[in-house]
Design an enzyme around this catalytic site. Structure first.
Site, PDB file in Angstrom:
ATOM      1  N   TYR A   1      -2.059  -1.093  10.411  1.00 25.73           N
ATOM      2  CA  TYR A   1      -2.010  -1.216   8.944  1.00 25.73           C
ATOM      3  C   TYR A   1      -0.678  -0.667   8.409  1.00 25.73           C
ATOM      4  O   TYR A   1      -0.005  -1.304   7.590  1.00 25.73           O
ATOM      5  CB  TYR A   1      -3.197  -0.459   8.353  1.00 25.73           C
TER       6      TYR A   1
ATOM      7  N   SER B   1       0.871  -1.185   0.000  1.00 29.46           N
ATOM      8  CA  SER B   1       0.000   0.000   0.000  1.00 29.46           C
ATOM      9  C   SER B   1       0.902   1.228   0.000  1.00 29.46           C
ATOM     10  O   SER B   1       2.091   1.128   0.354  1.00 29.46           O
ATOM     11  CB  SER B   1      -0.852   0.006   1.280  1.00 29.46           C
TER      12      SER B   1
HETATM   13  P1  NAD Z   1     -11.374  -6.253  -0.011  1.00 28.47           P
HETATM   14  O1  NAD Z   1     -11.985  -6.154   1.348  1.00 28.47           O
HETATM   15  O2  NAD Z   1     -12.199  -6.034  -1.224  1.00 28.47           O
HETATM   16  O3  NAD Z   1     -10.657  -7.662  -0.201  1.00 28.47           O
HETATM   17  C1  NAD Z   1      -9.949  -8.282   0.801  1.00 28.47           C
HETATM   18  C2  NAD Z   1      -9.897  -9.747   0.510  1.00 28.47           C
HETATM   19  O4  NAD Z   1      -9.188 -10.400   1.564  1.00 28.47           O
HETATM   20  C3  NAD Z   1     -11.298 -10.397   0.457  1.00 28.47           C
HETATM   21  O5  NAD Z   1     -11.293 -11.415  -0.516  1.00 28.47           O
HETATM   22  C4  NAD Z   1     -11.440 -10.991   1.860  1.00 28.47           C
HETATM   23  O6  NAD Z   1     -12.348 -12.075   1.920  1.00 28.47           O
HETATM   24  C5  NAD Z   1     -10.004 -11.445   2.087  1.00 28.47           C
HETATM   25  N1  NAD Z   1      -9.687 -11.676   3.479  1.00 28.47           N
HETATM   26  C6  NAD Z   1      -9.865 -10.880   4.551  1.00 28.47           C
HETATM   27  N2  NAD Z   1      -9.441 -11.487   5.662  1.00 28.47           N
HETATM   28  C7  NAD Z   1      -8.971 -12.708   5.294  1.00 28.47           C
HETATM   29  C8  NAD Z   1      -8.396 -13.791   5.984  1.00 28.47           C
HETATM   30  N3  NAD Z   1      -8.226 -13.771   7.310  1.00 28.47           N
HETATM   31  N4  NAD Z   1      -8.029 -14.876   5.266  1.00 28.47           N
HETATM   32  C9  NAD Z   1      -8.218 -14.933   3.931  1.00 28.47           C
HETATM   33  N5  NAD Z   1      -8.754 -13.921   3.217  1.00 28.47           N
HETATM   34  C10 NAD Z   1      -9.126 -12.825   3.896  1.00 28.47           C
HETATM   35  O7  NAD Z   1     -10.122  -5.259   0.066  1.00 28.47           O
HETATM   36  P2  NAD Z   1      -9.119  -4.694  -1.039  1.00 28.47           P
HETATM   37  O8  NAD Z   1      -9.203  -3.230  -0.962  1.00 28.47           O
HETATM   38  O9  NAD Z   1      -9.280  -5.371  -2.342  1.00 28.47           O
HETATM   39  O10 NAD Z   1      -7.738  -5.117  -0.364  1.00 28.47           O
HETATM   40  C11 NAD Z   1      -6.840  -6.043  -0.920  1.00 28.47           C
HETATM   41  C12 NAD Z   1      -5.432  -5.665  -0.511  1.00 28.47           C
HETATM   42  O11 NAD Z   1      -5.099  -4.403  -1.068  1.00 28.47           O
HETATM   43  C13 NAD Z   1      -5.248  -5.544   1.002  1.00 28.47           C
HETATM   44  O12 NAD Z   1      -3.999  -6.106   1.375  1.00 28.47           O
HETATM   45  C14 NAD Z   1      -5.243  -4.045   1.208  1.00 28.47           C
HETATM   46  O13 NAD Z   1      -4.520  -3.689   2.348  1.00 28.47           O
HETATM   47  C15 NAD Z   1      -4.569  -3.587  -0.057  1.00 28.47           C
HETATM   48  N6  NAD Z   1      -4.796  -2.188  -0.396  1.00 28.47           N
HETATM   49  C16 NAD Z   1      -6.060  -1.705  -0.610  1.00 28.47           C
HETATM   50  C17 NAD Z   1      -6.211  -0.367  -0.929  1.00 28.47           C
HETATM   51  C18 NAD Z   1      -7.568   0.234  -1.203  1.00 28.47           C
HETATM   52  O14 NAD Z   1      -7.656   1.454  -1.331  1.00 28.47           O
HETATM   53  N7  NAD Z   1      -8.607  -0.536  -1.344  1.00 28.47           N
HETATM   54  C19 NAD Z   1      -5.121   0.475  -1.036  1.00 28.47           C
HETATM   55  C20 NAD Z   1      -3.860  -0.052  -0.796  1.00 28.47           C
HETATM   56  C21 NAD Z   1      -3.707  -1.380  -0.487  1.00 28.47           C
END
Ligand code: NAD
Length: 256
Positions: free
Chosen positions: A151, A138
């Site tokens: 985080y 991130s």
């Molecule tokens: P999201 O909530 O859409 O997806 C998260 C996924 O992780 C889902 O499939 C969920 O079921 C799964 N998950 C959660 N806990 C779990 C566990 N204990 N075991 C297995 N699976 C689990 O979120 P996202 O925004 O797509 O996030 C994905 C990644 O991207 C994360 O690591 C997040 O930190 C990172 N990220 C997101 C953003 C943003 O703005 N959305 C920005 C930077 C980084």
């Protein structure tokens, strides 16, 4: 380009993980999905792209389940070639109010799972002298924001771990890199939009405008499709010597 290869994408039932899984499948990779959301929809969608698809429901906070998932992914279609460590959760609170249980969960799911999945997937990748480890970190792996202590700690850890894995395997065909998105409108971020809309008593659109305005000069969300394209680049021959980078795709967030 990736026909015959297998990619495991953790947390791929929604959001960024699903976007990356789609992009890798579009290049011909077989896909192993993981995550807690709807499985049937993503599974059917990926299968319709003409590749093989499987699912393992490991909880990424549990090392024994991660071990079972890597074993499943290795056997599903013959080898595990691409590991995308993507699963993640968020919790927002000041340090003195941060629930200890949320701290432990974020460190386990967002950071320690990357260590466990990678240590278990690496030996077979090294034996075949080809592998791609892509860690979805991130911008919070590069800079901080208030009220995101667990985080930010976890994501800085992922960026550091990415560099160590890249160095340890630098003379092999296994590369390790991190992707550092800014805001992406996924369920994880919609929760933060909802909280802002409620706190400020404004509409969803106004909450989004304020959220982007605080951090992201482009005033645009990065999309799962754009992040998927970057993952495909890391897997391409042009990515052979890209090692240990933390590549931000953040609308200028960290340029400020
Ligand atoms: P999201 O909530 O859409 O997806 C998260 C996924 O992780 C889902 O499939 C969920 O079921 C799964 N998950 C959660 N806990 C779990 C566990 N204990 N075991 C297995 N699976 C689990 O979120 P996202 O925004 O797509 O996030 C994905 C990644 O991207 C994360 O690591 C997040 O930190 C990172 N990220 C997101 C953003 C943003 O703005 N959305 C920005 C930077 C980084």
């Amino acid at each position: 380009m990736l026909k015959g290869k297998t990619a495991l994408v953790t947390g791929s039932t929604s959001g960024i993980g699903l976007g990356v899984a789609r992009a890798l499948a579009a290049q011909g990779a077989n896909i192993v999905l993981n995550g807690f959301g709807d499985v049937d929809g993503p599974k059917a969608e990926i299968a319709a792209m003409g590749v093989q698809v499987s699912y393992h429901g490991a909880d990424m906070s549990k090392p024994a389940e991660i071990e079972a998932m890597i074993e499943h992914a290795t056997k599903a279609f013959g080898s595990l070639d691409i590991l995308v460590n993507n699963a993640g959760i968020q919790h927002v609170a000041r340090v003195e109010n941060f629930p200890v249980e949320r701290w432990d969960a974020i460190i386990a799911i967002n950071m320690s799972s990357v260590f466990h999945a990678t240590r278990l997937a690496l030996p077979a990748m090294l034996a075949r002298n080809w592998g791609r480890i892509i860690n979805v970190a991130s911008v919070h792996g590069l800079v901080a924001s208030a009220e995101k202590s667990a985080y930010v700690t976890a994501k800085h850890g992922v960026v550091g771990l990415t560099k160590v894995i890249a160095l340890e395997n630098a003379t092999s065909g296994v590369t390790c890199n991190a992707i550092c998105p800014g805001w992406v409108l996924t369920p994880l971020v919609q929760k933060q939009v909802d909280a802002k809309a409620a706190a400020l008593n404004v509409s969803n659109e106004e909450a989004i405008r304020r959220l982007l305005g605080e951090k992201e000069p482009s005033m645009q969300f990065t999309t799962p499709e754009e992040l998927g394209a970057l993952a495909v680049f890391f897997c391409s021959p042009a990515g052979n010597n890209v090692r240990g980078v933390a590549w931000n795709m953040d609308g200028g967030w960290t340029a400020q």
